[in-house]
Write a protein that holds these residues in place. Structure first.
Motif, short mmCIF file in Angstrom:
data_model
loop_
_atom_site.label_atom_id
_atom_site.label_comp_id
_atom_site.label_asym_id
_atom_site.label_seq_id
_atom_site.Cartn_x
_atom_site.Cartn_y
_atom_site.Cartn_z
N THR A 72 45.26 -15.18 -6.98
CA THR A 72 45.90 -13.89 -7.25
C THR A 72 44.86 -12.89 -7.77
O THR A 72 44.86 -11.72 -7.36
N ASN A 73 43.99 -13.34 -8.65
CA ASN A 73 42.94 -12.47 -9.16
C ASN A 73 42.01 -12.03 -8.03
O ASN A 73 41.61 -10.86 -7.97
N GLN A 74 41.70 -12.92 -7.11
CA GLN A 74 40.86 -12.54 -5.97
C GLN A 74 41.56 -11.48 -5.11
O GLN A 74 40.92 -10.52 -4.69
N LEU A 75 42.85 -11.65 -4.88
CA LEU A 75 43.61 -10.67 -4.11
C LEU A 75 43.62 -9.32 -4.83
O LEU A 75 43.43 -8.27 -4.20
N ILE A 76 43.83 -9.35 -6.13
CA ILE A 76 43.79 -8.12 -6.91
C ILE A 76 42.43 -7.44 -6.75
O ILE A 76 42.35 -6.22 -6.57
N HIS A 77 41.37 -8.23 -6.78
CA HIS A 77 40.02 -7.67 -6.63
C HIS A 77 39.81 -7.07 -5.23
O HIS A 77 39.16 -6.04 -5.10
N VAL A 78 40.33 -7.72 -4.23
CA VAL A 78 40.19 -7.21 -2.85
C VAL A 78 40.84 -5.83 -2.73
O VAL A 78 40.38 -4.99 -1.96
N ILE A 79 41.88 -5.59 -3.50
CA ILE A 79 42.55 -4.29 -3.48
C ILE A 79 41.91 -3.32 -4.47
O ILE A 79 41.59 -2.18 -4.13
N CYS A 80 41.71 -3.77 -5.69
CA CYS A 80 41.29 -2.87 -6.77
C CYS A 80 39.81 -2.50 -6.75
O CYS A 80 39.46 -1.38 -7.11
N VAL A 81 38.94 -3.41 -6.36
CA VAL A 81 37.50 -3.08 -6.36
C VAL A 81 37.19 -1.95 -5.38
O VAL A 81 36.52 -0.99 -5.77
N PRO A 82 37.67 -2.00 -4.13
CA PRO A 82 37.43 -0.84 -3.26
C PRO A 82 38.08 0.44 -3.80
O PRO A 82 37.52 1.53 -3.64
N ALA A 83 39.24 0.31 -4.44
CA ALA A 83 39.89 1.48 -5.02
C ALA A 83 39.04 2.08 -6.14
O ALA A 83 38.88 3.30 -6.23
N ILE A 84 38.47 1.23 -6.97
CA ILE A 84 37.58 1.71 -8.03
C ILE A 84 36.36 2.37 -7.43
O ILE A 84 35.93 3.44 -7.88
N LEU A 85 35.79 1.76 -6.40
CA LEU A 85 34.62 2.34 -5.74
C LEU A 85 34.96 3.73 -5.20
O LEU A 85 34.22 4.69 -5.40
N TRP A 86 36.10 3.86 -4.53
CA TRP A 86 36.52 5.16 -4.01
C TRP A 86 36.68 6.16 -5.15
O TRP A 86 36.26 7.30 -5.05
N SER A 87 37.30 5.72 -6.24
CA SER A 87 37.55 6.64 -7.35
C SER A 87 36.25 7.11 -8.00
O SER A 87 36.14 8.27 -8.39
N VAL A 88 35.27 6.23 -8.09
CA VAL A 88 33.97 6.63 -8.65
C VAL A 88 33.31 7.67 -7.74
O VAL A 88 32.75 8.66 -8.23
#
Length: 164
Positions: free
Chosen positions: A27-43
């Motif tokens: 579940t944490n890996q799935l969260i990362h697959v979604i949230c890490v690109p989102a954080i990158l976009w937001s930065v």
């Protein structure tokens, strides 16, 4: 205890091995697959909103500079992943530029802030006792803030059977 510097593997493989050790829960890996690109976009969006110096540069100068520096870091670690990150940076950069051109700095800024906050909440939920139960890797080394996006990309490469 082995550190990243003790292993004979390529540096990117050592970074991934340590990062993966902190991200074993599905579940944490799935969260990362979604949230890490989102954080990158937001930065990228947040950097886009910083005014460019002088009259020679356009909005997005600081975002472009950060993407270039990051792409060089990734390319040095792995050419294939570095080129993949360039593709992602171009796509994200174009999406932020479109948002900025059509809705302005204020909407881009607030969109970046909103995505950043929500995605980081997701990251911390993934690392909570509910799922992973481990602190995020960047608490041990800030370089892991750069490793997260390329780790997600490497998962995609492995899914398609591409080497890096």
């Amino acid at each position: 205890m082995n550190t990243v510097a003790d292993s004979p593997q390529r540096p990117i493989d050592r970074w991934f091995a340590h990062y993966s050790g902190d991200h074993r829960n599905a579940t944490n890996q799935l969260i990362h697959v979604i949230c890490v690109p989102a954080i990158l976009w937001s930065v990228i969006a947040l950097l886009w909103c910083i005014p460019a110096p002088g009259t020679m540069f356009r909005p997005g100068f600081w975002a472009g500079l950060a993407m270039l520096a990051s792409a060089l870091f990734y390319y040095r670690a792995s050419r294939a992943l570095g080129l993949g990150m360039v593709v992602l940076f171009v796509l994200m950069g174009f999406s932020v530029r479109w948002l900025h051109d059509h809705y302005g700095t204020s909407v881009t800024l607030w969109s970046g802030i909103a995505v950043f906050v929500v995605a980081w909440i997701g990251q911390f939920v993934g690392h909570s006792k509910m799922f992973e139960g481990k602190r995020p890797s960047f608490f041990t080394d800030l370089t892991y803030l750069l490793i997260g996006p390329v780790w997600v990309l490497a998962k995609l490469y492995r899914k398609f059977g591409w080497s890096y």
